[in-house]
Design a protein around this motif. Structure first.
Motif, PDB file in Angstrom:
ATOM      1  N   SER A 104      58.023 -19.510 -34.546  1.00 46.61           N
ATOM      2  CA  SER A 104      59.466 -19.488 -34.285  1.00 46.61           C
ATOM      3  C   SER A 104      59.807 -19.330 -32.808  1.00 46.61           C
ATOM      4  CB  SER A 104      60.125 -18.357 -35.078  1.00 46.61           C
ATOM      5  OG  SER A 104      59.578 -17.098 -34.714  1.00 46.61           O
ATOM      6  N   LEU A 105      58.816 -19.064 -31.975  1.00 41.90           N
ATOM      7  CA  LEU A 105      59.050 -18.959 -30.532  1.00 41.90           C
ATOM      8  C   LEU A 105      57.825 -19.459 -29.791  1.00 41.90           C
ATOM      9  CD1 LEU A 105      60.691 -16.153 -28.453  1.00 41.90           C
ATOM     10  CD2 LEU A 105      58.384 -16.915 -27.831  1.00 41.90           C
ATOM     11  N   VAL A 106      58.046 -20.305 -28.798  1.00 46.35           N
ATOM     12  CA  VAL A 106      56.971 -20.785 -27.937  1.00 46.35           C
ATOM     13  C   VAL A 106      57.227 -20.308 -26.515  1.00 46.35           C
ATOM     14  CG1 VAL A 106      58.154 -23.019 -27.605  1.00 46.35           C
ATOM     15  CG2 VAL A 106      55.718 -22.799 -27.075  1.00 46.35           C
ATOM     16  N   VAL A 152      48.617  -6.339 -36.880  1.00 39.46           N
ATOM     17  CA  VAL A 152      49.927  -6.994 -36.928  1.00 39.46           C
ATOM     18  C   VAL A 152      50.567  -6.768 -38.291  1.00 39.46           C
ATOM     19  CG1 VAL A 152      51.148  -9.201 -36.893  1.00 39.46           C
ATOM     20  CG2 VAL A 152      49.352  -8.758 -35.213  1.00 39.46           C
ATOM     21  N   ALA A 153      49.816  -7.042 -39.343  1.00 42.24           N
ATOM     22  CA  ALA A 153      50.346  -6.907 -40.694  1.00 42.24           C
ATOM     23  C   ALA A 153      50.777  -5.482 -40.998  1.00 42.24           C
ATOM     24  CB  ALA A 153      49.302  -7.369 -41.710  1.00 42.24           C
ATOM     25  N   GLN A 154      50.058  -4.524 -40.456  1.00 38.51           N
ATOM     26  CA  GLN A 154      50.318  -3.122 -40.806  1.00 38.51           C
ATOM     27  C   GLN A 154      51.389  -2.469 -39.949  1.00 38.51           C
ATOM     28  OE1 GLN A 154      46.701  -0.975 -41.254  1.00 38.51           O
ATOM     29  NE2 GLN A 154      47.665   0.954 -41.813  1.00 38.51           N
ATOM     30  N   TYR A 155      51.493  -2.867 -38.661  1.00 42.14           N
ATOM     31  CA  TYR A 155      52.335  -2.111 -37.739  1.00 42.14           C
ATOM     32  C   TYR A 155      53.396  -2.928 -36.999  1.00 42.14           C
ATOM     33  CZ  TYR A 155      48.630   1.418 -38.181  1.00 42.14           C
ATOM     34  OH  TYR A 155      47.731   2.337 -38.656  1.00 42.14           O
ATOM     35  N   ALA A 156      53.264  -4.225 -36.902  1.00 38.73           N
ATOM     36  CA  ALA A 156      54.041  -4.985 -35.924  1.00 38.73           C
ATOM     37  C   ALA A 156      55.192  -5.757 -36.547  1.00 38.73           C
ATOM     38  CB  ALA A 156      53.131  -5.939 -35.158  1.00 38.73           C
ATOM     39  N   GLN A 157      56.122  -6.127 -35.677  1.00 44.51           N
ATOM     40  CA  GLN A 157      57.229  -7.004 -36.050  1.00 44.51           C
ATOM     41  C   GLN A 157      57.048  -8.413 -35.482  1.00 44.51           C
ATOM     42  OE1 GLN A 157      57.962  -3.579 -34.884  1.00 44.51           O
ATOM     43  NE2 GLN A 157      57.592  -3.391 -37.101  1.00 44.51           N
ATOM     44  N   ALA A 158      56.005  -8.613 -34.668  1.00 48.33           N
ATOM     45  CA  ALA A 158      55.746  -9.932 -34.082  1.00 48.33           C
ATOM     46  C   ALA A 158      54.280 -10.040 -33.723  1.00 48.33           C
ATOM     47  CB  ALA A 158      56.610 -10.164 -32.835  1.00 48.33           C
ATOM     48  N   CYS A 159      53.785 -11.281 -33.728  1.00 46.81           N
ATOM     49  CA  CYS A 159      52.440 -11.562 -33.244  1.00 46.81           C
ATOM     50  C   CYS A 159      52.538 -12.609 -32.149  1.00 46.81           C
ATOM     51  CB  CYS A 159      51.530 -12.064 -34.365  1.00 46.81           C
ATOM     52  SG  CYS A 159      52.022 -13.650 -35.083  1.00 46.81           S
ATOM     53  N   ASN A 160      51.490 -12.726 -31.345  1.00 47.94           N
ATOM     54  CA  ASN A 160      51.423 -13.786 -30.345  1.00 47.94           C
ATOM     55  C   ASN A 160      50.050 -14.430 -30.409  1.00 47.94           C
ATOM     56  OD1 ASN A 160      50.795 -14.595 -27.162  1.00 47.94           O
ATOM     57  ND2 ASN A 160      52.847 -15.093 -27.894  1.00 47.94           N
ATOM     58  N   LEU A 161      50.051 -15.741 -30.647  1.00 49.59           N
ATOM     59  CA  LEU A 161      48.828 -16.519 -30.757  1.00 49.59           C
ATOM     60  C   LEU A 161      48.770 -17.543 -29.638  1.00 49.59           C
ATOM     61  CD1 LEU A 161      49.079 -17.090 -34.616  1.00 49.59           C
ATOM     62  CD2 LEU A 161      47.626 -15.406 -33.456  1.00 49.59           C
ATOM     63  N   MET A 189      63.610 -23.331 -33.153  1.00 53.19           N
ATOM     64  CA  MET A 189      62.572 -22.622 -32.407  1.00 53.19           C
ATOM     65  C   MET A 189      63.168 -22.077 -31.115  1.00 53.19           C
ATOM     66  SD  MET A 189      58.873 -24.006 -31.003  1.00 53.19           S
ATOM     67  CE  MET A 189      58.025 -23.944 -32.573  1.00 53.19           C
ATOM     68  N   ASP A 190      62.771 -20.858 -30.754  1.00 48.54           N
ATOM     69  CA  ASP A 190      63.218 -20.237 -29.517  1.00 48.54           C
ATOM     70  C   ASP A 190      62.216 -20.493 -28.394  1.00 48.54           C
ATOM     71  OD1 ASP A 190      65.548 -19.116 -30.602  1.00 48.54           O
ATOM     72  OD2 ASP A 190      64.454 -17.359 -31.323  1.00 48.54           O
ATOM     73  N   LEU A 191      62.691 -20.346 -27.168  1.00 49.40           N
ATOM     74  CA  LEU A 191      61.847 -20.535 -25.987  1.00 49.40           C
ATOM     75  C   LEU A 191      61.604 -19.202 -25.296  1.00 49.40           C
ATOM     76  CD1 LEU A 191      60.446 -22.515 -23.995  1.00 49.40           C
ATOM     77  CD2 LEU A 191      62.615 -22.588 -22.741  1.00 49.40           C
ATOM     78  N   GLY A 192      60.364 -18.981 -24.880  1.00 49.53           N
ATOM     79  CA  GLY A 192      60.015 -17.853 -24.040  1.00 49.53           C
ATOM     80  C   GLY A 192      59.447 -18.341 -22.724  1.00 49.53           C
ATOM     81  N   VAL A 193      59.572 -17.523 -21.692  1.00 52.58           N
ATOM     82  CA  VAL A 193      58.957 -17.793 -20.394  1.00 52.58           C
ATOM     83  C   VAL A 193      57.965 -16.678 -20.108  1.00 52.58           C
ATOM     84  CG1 VAL A 193      59.329 -17.870 -17.899  1.00 52.58           C
ATOM     85  CG2 VAL A 193      60.854 -19.133 -19.430  1.00 52.58           C
ATOM     86  N   HIS A 194      56.712 -17.061 -19.906  1.00 55.69           N
ATOM     87  CA  HIS A 194      55.664 -16.097 -19.557  1.00 55.69           C
ATOM     88  C   HIS A 194      55.315 -16.289 -18.086  1.00 55.69           C
ATOM     89  CE1 HIS A 194      52.398 -13.364 -19.766  1.00 55.69           C
ATOM     90  NE2 HIS A 194      51.452 -14.272 -19.668  1.00 55.69           N
ATOM     91  N   ILE A 220      57.714 -10.995 -40.060  1.00 58.44           N
ATOM     92  CA  ILE A 220      57.001 -10.949 -38.783  1.00 58.44           C
ATOM     93  C   ILE A 220      57.352 -12.188 -37.965  1.00 58.44           C
ATOM     94  CG2 ILE A 220      54.720 -10.954 -37.697  1.00 58.44           C
ATOM     95  CD1 ILE A 220      53.699  -9.481 -40.217  1.00 58.44           C
ATOM     96  N   GLU A 221      57.784 -11.988 -36.737  1.00 60.48           N
ATOM     97  CA  GLU A 221      58.086 -13.099 -35.837  1.00 60.48           C
ATOM     98  C   GLU A 221      56.768 -13.691 -35.337  1.00 60.48           C
ATOM     99  OE1 GLU A 221      60.726 -14.087 -31.807  1.00 60.48           O
ATOM    100  OE2 GLU A 221      60.334 -12.000 -32.367  1.00 60.48           O
ATOM    101  N   LYS A 222      56.594 -14.999 -35.541  1.00 62.38           N
ATOM    102  CA  LYS A 222      55.356 -15.662 -35.123  1.00 62.38           C
ATOM    103  C   LYS A 222      55.602 -16.390 -33.812  1.00 62.38           C
ATOM    104  CE  LYS A 222      54.853 -15.184 -39.768  1.00 62.38           C
ATOM    105  NZ  LYS A 222      55.940 -14.780 -40.684  1.00 62.38           N
ATOM    106  N   THR A 223      54.987 -15.918 -32.748  1.00 62.64           N
ATOM    107  CA  THR A 223      55.156 -16.511 -31.427  1.00 62.64           C
ATOM    108  C   THR A 223      53.820 -17.048 -30.942  1.00 62.64           C
ATOM    109  OG1 THR A 223      54.656 -14.608 -29.966  1.00 62.64           O
ATOM    110  CG2 THR A 223      56.827 -14.658 -31.021  1.00 62.64           C
ATOM    111  N   MET A 224      53.889 -17.978 -29.985  1.00 59.27           N
ATOM    112  CA  MET A 224      52.648 -18.481 -29.400  1.00 59.27           C
ATOM    113  C   MET A 224      52.846 -18.764 -27.917  1.00 59.27           C
ATOM    114  SD  MET A 224      52.157 -22.443 -30.589  1.00 59.27           S
ATOM    115  CE  MET A 224      53.337 -23.724 -30.108  1.00 59.27           C
TER     116      MET A 224
END
Length: 291
Positions: free
Chosen positions: A262-264, A191-200, A1-6, A233-237
């Motif tokens: 795959s990314l938090v 997301v399904a139609q246009y995107a390469q990632a989602c954020n939940l 899993m990758d790390l993001g900073v918001h 699709i990259e699933k991020t949260m």
């Protein structure tokens, strides 16, 4: 899993004189510490539940342009661009510029926008929800056309472009699109139609995981109906749970990874210095990477 900073807040001790220094230091720690994604908000006023309009807030794309110059590796995005704030053709050009100047590190994070007070406060039209989603879909179509070989016209319901010219092109030929939000009928279909990632939005415990599990099932269903690749699709949260107990946090993340996340992305504390926090969470990167 990758790390993001918001980096959602600029309200830190003595922010009037330290805002830029703390932002810079936090971004550099994240960049050097292996953080995958650094994001800021696309708000003009701070959100009400985070202090409201009289807290400091920087404009998003100017901030990302600055961050591109003080970092080298981390991906950069807004979480997320409000579709109402910029004409889509100009937005695609702005994101392309960020991508060029950052060496191909830009994402287009985008959503339908929601904060009516900042729209009214700064004189920006705020259409009804249904229209905002119509505009969001047209903006996605325009961005994809501008990052394609088609530089012809675009004739939509809300936007008409005579020429979709975008030079220079993005470094990779296109910019990945991340759509924020968990709306099941519209957002996840986009997301399904246009995107390469989602954020939940993730939360501690089984209830939070069950919510994510359900949203990803909905996304998978949209992909099946549209004939797109769910696995691509990259699933991020965005996660607001505790991280002080590293072992407990990593167990929680392992459970989310099993669902497909795959990314938090984590947020620094409000009203506190974000620099020590950044040093603490980047220390988790090697252990997260093994999940």
């Amino acid at each position: 899993m990758d790390l993001g900073v918001h980096y959602f807040t600029f309200t830190h001790p003595e922010w009037e004189t330290t805002l830029t220094d703390r932002l810079t230091a936090t971004a550099r720690i994240a960049d050097e510490g292996g953080v995958s994604l650094f994001t800021v908000m696309d708000h003009w006023f701070q959100m009400l539940h985070s202090g409201g309009p009289f807290e400091p807030m920087l404009e998003g794309y100017t901030t990302l342009g600055y961050l591109a110059g003080v970092t080298e590796r981390v991906r950069l995005s807004l979480l997320v661009t409000g579709v109402t704030y910029r004409y889509p053709g100009l937005l695609a050009k702005t994101v392309t510029t960020l991508d060029q100047l950052s060496g191909g590190r830009a994402l287009l994070g985008i959503g339908a926008a929601w904060y009516d007070r900042e729209h009214a406060g700064l004189g920006v039209p705020f259409p009804p929800t249904a229209e905002r989603f119509e505009r969001l879909e047209e903006a996605l179509q325009i961005a994809r056309q501008m990052w394609s070989d088609d530089d012809g016209a675009y004739d939509g319901t809300h936007y008409q472009l005579a020429e979709t010219i975008c030079l220079p092109r993005p470094v990779r030929g296109t910019v990945p699109i991340l759509i924020g939000g968990g709306g099941e009928r519209k957002t996840l279909r986009l997301v399904a139609q246009y995107a390469q990632a989602c954020n939940l939005f993730g939360a501690p415990g089984e209830e939070g995981r069950e919510t994510i599990r359900h949203k990803l099932d909905v996304l998978r269903g949209h992909c099946e109906r549209l004939g797109t690749d769910y696995d691509a699709i990259e699933k991020t949260m965005l996660y607001r749970g505790p991280t002080e107990d590293a072992d407990a946090f990593l167990r929680e993340m392992a459970a989310y990874a099993a669902l497909g996340i795959s990314l938090v992305s984590l947020t620094p504390p409000q009203y506190a210095d974000p620099v020590p926090w950044a040093e603490q969470v980047t220390a988790l990167v090697p252990r997260l990477g093994s999940i």
